[in-house]
Motif scaffolding. Structure first.
Motif, PDB file in Angstrom:
ATOM      1  N   HIS A 212      71.029  13.097  53.805  1.00  0.00           N
ATOM      2  CA  HIS A 212      69.642  12.708  54.087  1.00  0.00           C
ATOM      3  C   HIS A 212      69.039  11.987  52.882  1.00  0.00           C
ATOM      4  O   HIS A 212      68.315  11.001  53.029  1.00  0.00           O
ATOM      5  CB  HIS A 212      68.797  13.940  54.418  1.00  0.00           C
ATOM      6  N   ARG A 213      69.349  12.478  51.700  1.00  0.00           N
ATOM      7  CA  ARG A 213      68.805  11.888  50.476  1.00  0.00           C
ATOM      8  C   ARG A 213      69.320  10.458  50.291  1.00  0.00           C
ATOM      9  O   ARG A 213      68.568   9.543  49.946  1.00  0.00           O
ATOM     10  CB  ARG A 213      69.179  12.771  49.288  1.00  0.00           C
ATOM     11  N   ALA A 214      70.622  10.280  50.527  1.00  0.00           N
ATOM     12  CA  ALA A 214      71.216   8.939  50.397  1.00  0.00           C
ATOM     13  C   ALA A 214      70.630   7.983  51.436  1.00  0.00           C
ATOM     14  O   ALA A 214      70.356   6.814  51.148  1.00  0.00           O
ATOM     15  CB  ALA A 214      72.731   9.030  50.547  1.00  0.00           C
ATOM     16  N   ALA A 215      70.424   8.492  52.652  1.00  0.00           N
ATOM     17  CA  ALA A 215      69.826   7.651  53.699  1.00  0.00           C
ATOM     18  C   ALA A 215      68.406   7.254  53.315  1.00  0.00           C
ATOM     19  O   ALA A 215      67.981   6.107  53.535  1.00  0.00           O
ATOM     20  CB  ALA A 215      69.830   8.401  55.029  1.00  0.00           C
ATOM     21  N   ALA A 216      67.661   8.190  52.742  1.00  0.00           N
ATOM     22  CA  ALA A 216      66.292   7.889  52.318  1.00  0.00           C
ATOM     23  C   ALA A 216      66.284   6.804  51.248  1.00  0.00           C
ATOM     24  O   ALA A 216      65.441   5.894  51.277  1.00  0.00           O
ATOM     25  CB  ALA A 216      65.628   9.162  51.788  1.00  0.00           C
TER      26      ALA A 216
ATOM     27  N   LEU B 226      61.947  14.086  53.566  1.00  0.00           N
ATOM     28  CA  LEU B 226      61.526  15.442  53.910  1.00  0.00           C
ATOM     29  C   LEU B 226      62.670  16.196  54.578  1.00  0.00           C
ATOM     30  O   LEU B 226      62.826  17.411  54.385  1.00  0.00           O
ATOM     31  CB  LEU B 226      60.298  15.428  54.817  1.00  0.00           C
ATOM     32  N   ARG B 227      63.473  15.489  55.353  1.00  0.00           N
ATOM     33  CA  ARG B 227      64.648  16.146  55.941  1.00  0.00           C
ATOM     34  C   ARG B 227      65.612  16.596  54.844  1.00  0.00           C
ATOM     35  O   ARG B 227      66.239  17.653  54.964  1.00  0.00           O
ATOM     36  CB  ARG B 227      65.342  15.183  56.900  1.00  0.00           C
ATOM     37  N   ALA B 228      65.731  15.805  53.796  1.00  0.00           N
ATOM     38  CA  ALA B 228      66.577  16.202  52.665  1.00  0.00           C
ATOM     39  C   ALA B 228      66.024  17.478  52.025  1.00  0.00           C
ATOM     40  O   ALA B 228      66.778  18.393  51.669  1.00  0.00           O
ATOM     41  CB  ALA B 228      66.652  15.074  51.634  1.00  0.00           C
ATOM     42  N   ILE B 229      64.705  17.535  51.865  1.00  0.00           N
ATOM     43  CA  ILE B 229      64.073  18.738  51.304  1.00  0.00           C
ATOM     44  C   ILE B 229      64.368  19.952  52.183  1.00  0.00           C
ATOM     45  O   ILE B 229      64.756  21.020  51.699  1.00  0.00           O
ATOM     46  CB  ILE B 229      62.553  18.528  51.165  1.00  0.00           C
ATOM     47  N   ALA B 230      64.166  19.773  53.497  1.00  0.00           N
ATOM     48  CA  ALA B 230      64.379  20.890  54.421  1.00  0.00           C
ATOM     49  C   ALA B 230      65.825  21.368  54.391  1.00  0.00           C
ATOM     50  O   ALA B 230      66.099  22.570  54.328  1.00  0.00           O
ATOM     51  CB  ALA B 230      63.985  20.468  55.836  1.00  0.00           C
ATOM     52  N   ARG B 231      66.759  20.423  54.443  1.00  0.00           N
ATOM     53  CA  ARG B 231      68.171  20.811  54.454  1.00  0.00           C
ATOM     54  C   ARG B 231      68.578  21.460  53.138  1.00  0.00           C
ATOM     55  O   ARG B 231      69.359  22.415  53.115  1.00  0.00           O
ATOM     56  CB  ARG B 231      69.045  19.592  54.738  1.00  0.00           C
ATOM     57  N   ASP B 232      68.035  20.966  52.020  1.00  0.00           N
ATOM     58  CA  ASP B 232      68.353  21.546  50.722  1.00  0.00           C
ATOM     59  C   ASP B 232      67.871  23.000  50.655  1.00  0.00           C
ATOM     60  O   ASP B 232      68.578  23.880  50.152  1.00  0.00           O
ATOM     61  CB  ASP B 232      67.704  20.720  49.613  1.00  0.00           C
ATOM     62  N   LEU B 233      66.681  23.248  51.163  1.00  0.00           N
ATOM     63  CA  LEU B 233      66.151  24.614  51.179  1.00  0.00           C
ATOM     64  C   LEU B 233      66.990  25.520  52.078  1.00  0.00           C
ATOM     65  O   LEU B 233      67.189  26.700  51.774  1.00  0.00           O
ATOM     66  CB  LEU B 233      64.694  24.605  51.640  1.00  0.00           C
ATOM     67  N   GLU B 234      67.483  24.966  53.181  1.00  0.00           N
ATOM     68  CA  GLU B 234      68.356  25.745  54.062  1.00  0.00           C
ATOM     69  C   GLU B 234      69.684  26.047  53.377  1.00  0.00           C
ATOM     70  O   GLU B 234      70.188  27.179  53.450  1.00  0.00           O
ATOM     71  CB  GLU B 234      68.601  24.986  55.366  1.00  0.00           C
ATOM     72  N   GLU B 235      70.253  25.043  52.728  1.00  0.00           N
ATOM     73  CA  GLU B 235      71.538  25.230  52.053  1.00  0.00           C
ATOM     74  C   GLU B 235      71.446  26.249  50.922  1.00  0.00           C
ATOM     75  O   GLU B 235      72.430  26.927  50.612  1.00  0.00           O
ATOM     76  CB  GLU B 235      72.041  23.888  51.521  1.00  0.00           C
ATOM     77  N   ARG B 236      70.282  26.362  50.333  1.00  0.00           N
ATOM     78  CA  ARG B 236      70.081  27.342  49.260  1.00  0.00           C
ATOM     79  C   ARG B 236      69.555  28.677  49.796  1.00  0.00           C
ATOM     80  O   ARG B 236      69.219  29.573  49.026  1.00  0.00           O
ATOM     81  CB  ARG B 236      69.109  26.782  48.229  1.00  0.00           C
ATOM     82  N   ALA B 237      69.493  28.806  51.117  1.00  0.00           N
ATOM     83  CA  ALA B 237      69.062  30.048  51.782  1.00  0.00           C
ATOM     84  C   ALA B 237      67.641  30.442  51.414  1.00  0.00           C
ATOM     85  O   ALA B 237      67.292  31.627  51.440  1.00  0.00           O
ATOM     86  CB  ALA B 237      70.026  31.188  51.461  1.00  0.00           C
ATOM     87  N   LEU B 238      66.800  29.441  51.086  1.00  0.00           N
ATOM     88  CA  LEU B 238      65.395  29.727  50.809  1.00  0.00           C
ATOM     89  C   LEU B 238      64.573  29.738  52.096  1.00  0.00           C
ATOM     90  O   LEU B 238      63.481  30.311  52.141  1.00  0.00           O
ATOM     91  CB  LEU B 238      64.830  28.696  49.833  1.00  0.00           C
ATOM     92  N   VAL B 239      65.090  29.071  53.126  1.00  0.00           N
ATOM     93  CA  VAL B 239      64.491  29.139  54.461  1.00  0.00           C
ATOM     94  C   VAL B 239      65.632  29.312  55.454  1.00  0.00           C
ATOM     95  O   VAL B 239      66.778  28.993  55.161  1.00  0.00           O
ATOM     96  CB  VAL B 239      63.665  27.873  54.809  1.00  0.00           C
ATOM     97  N   ASP B 240      65.304  29.812  56.628  1.00  0.00           N
ATOM     98  CA  ASP B 240      66.311  29.978  57.671  1.00  0.00           C
ATOM     99  C   ASP B 240      66.619  28.641  58.323  1.00  0.00           C
ATOM    100  O   ASP B 240      65.748  27.772  58.421  1.00  0.00           O
ATOM    101  CB  ASP B 240      65.816  30.958  58.742  1.00  0.00           C
ATOM    102  N   GLY B 241      67.862  28.483  58.792  1.00  0.00           N
ATOM    103  CA  GLY B 241      68.231  27.266  59.513  1.00  0.00           C
ATOM    104  C   GLY B 241      67.810  27.358  60.961  1.00  0.00           C
ATOM    105  O   GLY B 241      68.634  27.613  61.846  1.00  0.00           O
TER     106      GLY B 241
END
Length: 220
Positions: free
Chosen positions: A101-105, A122-137
């Motif tokens: 997502h970051r590269a696409a942005a 923002l999708r990169a932010i969301a996915r990064d937070l999911e990958e770090r288990a800070l938010v649920d997927g």
């Protein structure tokens, strides 16, 4: 020509349907044939049943038609919901990583396509937070839901996350054109969030100890 009776017509129809050509009949055609035959039987019964029989048959036929229409409409709505992405959803149909997502942005920003670049960041932010288990997927998550949940794990960024969600909604659903300033702000937030660590949770026994100290401290 000798008239064909109903029983004879039914027998001939059955023989016709037993021919090999009908083996590949679709379920929709078969259902249509069954329904029309059933309605025909009802109408024949109504014809021989006088006025009362005609009224009953008309009511039954009306109810059947309404029921079929309701079922068809329900199936069409289910199919439409399955085919369409969730309203207000953050992600598209493809599942990408935060890096993708970051590269696409960055590619979109280089082309001056700021609205799309803001969305991808923002999708990169969301996915990064999911990958770090800070938010649920969570499938079908909206930008506002992301900001609310991430704001609990990272309270220092709660206001900025809410503003980023509004920016996403503006360019995606509000008809607002994205700008370079909006994208740079989103990118800066992304970089700082990548280095951020969640707020530590207070130990459960800390409150009890604190309360015990307060109670037994000053006895005057």
């Amino acid at each position: 020509m000798t008239p064909i009776g109903r029983d004879d017509a039914a027998r001939r129809a059955a023989e016709e349907l037993l021919k090999p050509g009908y083996e590949k009949e679709s379920w929709l055609d078969r259902l249509y044939r069954y329904v029309t035959q059933f309605l025909g039987d009802l109408l024949d019964g109504a014809t021989g049943g006088g006025t009362a029989g005609g009224v009953i048959a008309a009511v039954v036929i009306t109810l059947i038609i309404l029921g079929v229409l309701v079922l068809v409409g329900r199936q069409l709505r289910k199919a439409s919901r399955a085919a369409a992405p969730a309203a207000g959803g953050l992600f598209g149909e493809r599942a990408l990583t935060a890096a993708e997502h970051r590269a696409a942005a960055e590619r979109l920003a280089a082309e001056g396509r700021w609205s799309e670049a803001v969305r991808e960041r923002l999708r990169a932010i969301a996915r990064d937070l999911e990958e770090r288990a800070l938010v649920d997927g969570m499938p079908g998550r909206t930008a506002d839901e992301l900001a609310a949940e991430a704001g609990v794990a990272l309270p220092a960024f709660a206001a900025e996350l809410a503003a980023a969600a509004r920016s996403f909604d503006d360019v995606t659903y509000g008809g607002v054109e994205g700008t370079q300033e909006a994208y740079l702000s989103m990118s800066d937030l992304d970089e700082r969030l990548r280095r951020a660590r969640p707020a530590p949770l207070a130990p459960a026994h800390a409150g009890a100890e604190g309360g015990s100290g307060a109670t037994g401290g000053d006895t005057r």
